[in-house]
Design a protein around this motif. Structure first.
Motif, PDB file in Angstrom:
ATOM      1  N   SER A 116       0.824  -1.210   0.000  1.00  0.00           N
ATOM      2  CA  SER A 116       0.000   0.000   0.000  1.00  0.00           C
ATOM      3  C   SER A 116       0.860   1.261   0.000  1.00  0.00           C
ATOM      4  O   SER A 116       0.389   2.340  -0.387  1.00  0.00           O
ATOM      5  CB  SER A 116      -0.930   0.009   1.214  1.00  0.00           C
ATOM      6  OG  SER A 116      -0.212   0.237   2.420  1.00  0.00           O
ATOM      7  N   ARG A 117       2.111   1.125   0.445  1.00  0.00           N
ATOM      8  CA  ARG A 117       3.001   2.279   0.526  1.00  0.00           C
ATOM      9  C   ARG A 117       4.088   2.263  -0.553  1.00  0.00           C
ATOM     10  O   ARG A 117       4.982   3.101  -0.543  1.00  0.00           O
ATOM     11  CB  ARG A 117       3.650   2.326   1.911  1.00  0.00           C
ATOM     12  CG  ARG A 117       2.640   2.598   3.027  1.00  0.00           C
ATOM     13  CD  ARG A 117       3.262   2.666   4.414  1.00  0.00           C
ATOM     14  NE  ARG A 117       3.493   1.345   4.975  1.00  0.00           N
ATOM     15  CZ  ARG A 117       4.678   0.782   5.142  1.00  0.00           C
ATOM     16  NH1 ARG A 117       5.769   1.418   4.758  1.00  0.00           N
ATOM     17  NH2 ARG A 117       4.800  -0.413   5.680  1.00  0.00           N
ATOM     18  N   ALA A 118       3.998   1.319  -1.485  1.00  0.00           N
ATOM     19  CA  ALA A 118       5.014   1.216  -2.541  1.00  0.00           C
ATOM     20  C   ALA A 118       4.880   2.377  -3.516  1.00  0.00           C
ATOM     21  O   ALA A 118       3.808   2.608  -4.070  1.00  0.00           O
ATOM     22  CB  ALA A 118       4.870  -0.111  -3.281  1.00  0.00           C
ATOM     23  N   ARG A 119       5.965   3.102  -3.712  1.00  0.00           N
ATOM     24  CA  ARG A 119       5.947   4.255  -4.616  1.00  0.00           C
ATOM     25  C   ARG A 119       7.024   4.160  -5.705  1.00  0.00           C
ATOM     26  O   ARG A 119       6.990   4.924  -6.671  1.00  0.00           O
ATOM     27  CB  ARG A 119       6.161   5.550  -3.825  1.00  0.00           C
ATOM     28  CG  ARG A 119       5.056   5.849  -2.801  1.00  0.00           C
ATOM     29  CD  ARG A 119       3.742   6.135  -3.485  1.00  0.00           C
ATOM     30  NE  ARG A 119       2.684   6.433  -2.513  1.00  0.00           N
ATOM     31  CZ  ARG A 119       1.873   5.530  -1.998  1.00  0.00           C
ATOM     32  NH1 ARG A 119       1.988   4.238  -2.361  1.00  0.00           N
ATOM     33  NH2 ARG A 119       0.931   5.866  -1.129  1.00  0.00           N
ATOM     34  N   ALA A 120       7.979   3.257  -5.544  1.00  0.00           N
ATOM     35  CA  ALA A 120       9.064   3.138  -6.522  1.00  0.00           C
ATOM     36  C   ALA A 120       8.523   2.630  -7.855  1.00  0.00           C
ATOM     37  O   ALA A 120       7.595   1.813  -7.901  1.00  0.00           O
ATOM     38  CB  ALA A 120      10.145   2.196  -5.999  1.00  0.00           C
ATOM     39  N   ALA A 121       9.111   3.114  -8.944  1.00  0.00           N
ATOM     40  CA  ALA A 121       8.708   2.642 -10.273  1.00  0.00           C
ATOM     41  C   ALA A 121       9.119   1.180 -10.465  1.00  0.00           C
ATOM     42  O   ALA A 121       8.394   0.396 -11.076  1.00  0.00           O
ATOM     43  CB  ALA A 121       9.330   3.515 -11.352  1.00  0.00           C
ATOM     44  N   SER A 134       4.008  -3.874  -8.696  1.00  0.00           N
ATOM     45  CA  SER A 134       2.786  -4.615  -9.009  1.00  0.00           C
ATOM     46  C   SER A 134       3.088  -5.986  -9.604  1.00  0.00           C
ATOM     47  O   SER A 134       2.320  -6.940  -9.400  1.00  0.00           O
ATOM     48  CB  SER A 134       1.922  -3.817  -9.988  1.00  0.00           C
ATOM     49  OG  SER A 134       2.634  -3.538 -11.179  1.00  0.00           O
TER      50      SER A 134
END
Length: 278
Positions: A116-121, A134
């Protein structure tokens, strides 16, 4: 280059994967908890307890990958992963289904929180491969679907695989991994050395991709192609079970879940002897 949906990089791919896991994991936990005999034979040399323990290991290293933490070193080939999995199972003596069910449930909650907190490409996965977070979530979904099937079959319990979940697993994990890993990773090199063929894969309800087999290598192209040996139309659930070696080709062919046509449709059977997923 694969289309965004197939690379597991669509903007809502993580949300879809998390939603699918929240649907699948409670059923998986209940299935593991209900297993009457941890020592019952399941898949290959693994028992039901081995499969459940392995699933907990996958949750652990996929969570570490999405969190950007160090992950284990492994060559993503059938032989390489077999060695790593055997080592982890040898170091983990827990085989009690109830204990492992609790462990999987706890690790699933941790994964969802991290995801839910993953922001890295991209994040670093096994063998140093860079993947969208994902795609890691979809890989975890694939493992849950496949090994839920293994445990259910061994214990005589029902296990359903929804088409949209299987489609996420194939488009969001399997195809991106084929594209990201070395072109030899998904093949049995002894059988693939002389095999050359091109297949257009049409996933029902999803995208198309072209699979290029060329004497021991497998690469992917996006979309449809004209110059192919065969076109394959596949129900995602059936394709996943066939590719991973959990089901033979004839039942889905007879049921219409897998069809092939074109100038050399019989090459589908040869292709399935060449494919060797890690």
């Amino acid at each position: 280059m694969l289309p965004a949906a197939t690379r597991g990089g669509a903007p809502d791919a993580m949300a879809q994967a998390r939603a699918a896991l929240r649907d699948v994991v409670p059923r998986l936990v209940a299935l593991v908890r209900s297993a009457p005999d941890a020592n019952a034979a399941s898949v290959g040399t693994w028992t039901v307890g081995d499969v459940a323990a392995h699933l907990s290991h996958v949750f652990h290293f996929d969570t570490n990958a999405v969190a950007g933490r160090p992950i284990l070193e492994a060559m993503v080939t059938k032989t390489g992963m077999a060695g790593v999995n055997a080592k982890m199972l040898a170091e983990d003596g827990e085989r009690d289904p109830a204990v492992l069910a609790d462990r999987i449930d706890m690790l699933a909650n941790e994964f969802d929180d991290v995801a839910s907190r993953a922001r890295a490409a991209t994040v670093t996965w096994l063998q140093g491969v860079g993947l969208p977070p994902s795609a890691v979530a979809c890989h975890l979904l694939e493992e849950c679907l496949i090994h839920g099937h293994d445990i259910a079959k061994a214990t005589g319990r029902p296990w359903s695989i929804q088409r949209d979940h299987a489609l996420l697993a194939v488009e969001g994990a399997v195809l991106p991994l084929i594209g990201a890993l070395p072109p030899t990773a998904f093949l049995n090199q002894e059988k693939a050395g002389s095999f050359r063929a091109r297949f257009e894969l049409r996933l029902r309800g999803g995208e198309r991709a072209t699979m290029n087999f060329d004497r021991g290598s497998l690469t992917l192209d996006a979309g449809c192609a004209r110059d192919v040996d065969a076109h394959i139309s596949a129900d995602p659930s059936a394709l996943m079970l066939v590719f991973i070696g959990r089901q033979g080709i004839w039942k889905p062919l007879l049921e219409g879940k897998l069809t092939a046509w074109g100038r050399r449709p019989w090459e589908l059977a040869r292709m399935l002897t060449v494919i060797s997923p890690p």
